[in-house]
Design a protein around this motif. Sequence first.
Motif, PDB file in Angstrom:
ATOM      1  N   PHE A 159       0.309  -0.621  14.856  1.00  0.00           N
ATOM      2  CA  PHE A 159       0.336  -0.588  13.395  1.00  0.00           C
ATOM      3  C   PHE A 159       1.266   0.509  12.882  1.00  0.00           C
ATOM      4  N   GLN A 160       1.241   1.692  13.525  1.00  0.00           N
ATOM      5  CA  GLN A 160       2.099   2.776  13.039  1.00  0.00           C
ATOM      6  C   GLN A 160       3.582   2.421  13.154  1.00  0.00           C
ATOM      7  N   THR A 161       3.943   1.591  14.118  1.00  0.00           N
ATOM      8  CA  THR A 161       5.325   1.123  14.248  1.00  0.00           C
ATOM      9  C   THR A 161       5.700   0.260  13.056  1.00  0.00           C
ATOM     10  N   ASP A 210       0.801  -1.225   0.000  1.00  0.00           N
ATOM     11  CA  ASP A 210       0.000   0.000   0.000  1.00  0.00           C
ATOM     12  C   ASP A 210       0.833   1.274   0.000  1.00  0.00           C
ATOM     13  N   ILE A 211       2.097   1.163   0.353  1.00  0.00           N
ATOM     14  CA  ILE A 211       2.908   2.363   0.537  1.00  0.00           C
ATOM     15  C   ILE A 211       3.096   3.143  -0.756  1.00  0.00           C
ATOM     16  N   ALA A 258      10.809   2.749   6.213  1.00  0.00           N
ATOM     17  CA  ALA A 258      12.270   2.841   6.351  1.00  0.00           C
ATOM     18  C   ALA A 258      12.958   1.806   5.469  1.00  0.00           C
ATOM     19  N   ARG A 259      12.344   0.636   5.315  1.00  0.00           N
ATOM     20  CA  ARG A 259      12.924  -0.423   4.478  1.00  0.00           C
ATOM     21  C   ARG A 259      12.952  -0.058   3.005  1.00  0.00           C
ATOM     22  N   VAL A 308       2.418   8.543   8.600  1.00  0.00           N
ATOM     23  CA  VAL A 308       3.799   8.131   8.371  1.00  0.00           C
ATOM     24  C   VAL A 308       4.353   8.798   7.107  1.00  0.00           C
ATOM     25  N   LEU A 309       3.502   8.926   6.085  1.00  0.00           N
ATOM     26  CA  LEU A 309       3.939   9.541   4.819  1.00  0.00           C
ATOM     27  C   LEU A 309       3.863  11.067   4.849  1.00  0.00           C
TER      28      LEU A 309
END
Length: 167
Positions: A155-157, A30-31, A164-165, A97-98
């Motif tokens: 989930f946010q973790t 999804d990212i 980061a990956r 996060v984004l």
Amino acid sequence: MRILEEALADLPLPTAILRPAWFMENSLWDIAPARDTGVMPSFLQPLDRAYPMVATADIGRVVANTLAQSWEGRRIIEIEGPQRYTQQDIAALLGGVLKRGVKARAVPRDQWEALFQAQGTPWPAPRIEMLDGFNAGWIDFEGGVNERVTGETAFQTVLAGLLARIG
């Protein structure tokens, strides 16, 4: 899975069957669309249904802890995270996060096979059947019949780690 569980049931040694919830790490797919378009395509539907989810790190901890224990007979251990999430919740967390707005959008069922094949899945039927099972509600925990373990990873973790990956 039931076939494998039934086959293991008669073994004359202690067995543990682990049934984890939907992996939070599935959000890796999804990212890119969320980052590029602000839309998180969702195969879990409806978007406002809260699904049990779990981080693979929590599954690993349960596996390690279980292997360190002694028991007799057969155990079935259901594993889920600290809370259930809707696809709308996940889109909002992903947006955080984004650092951009992200909305969940249901992918129409009639597009799944072609999309999965385009992603490199030559035979998408098992994946589609699994999604249909989650969406219909017949793939779910058995409500107190088995052992239940709740993980601790938010989930946010997981989302921050995935981001980061891939950079």
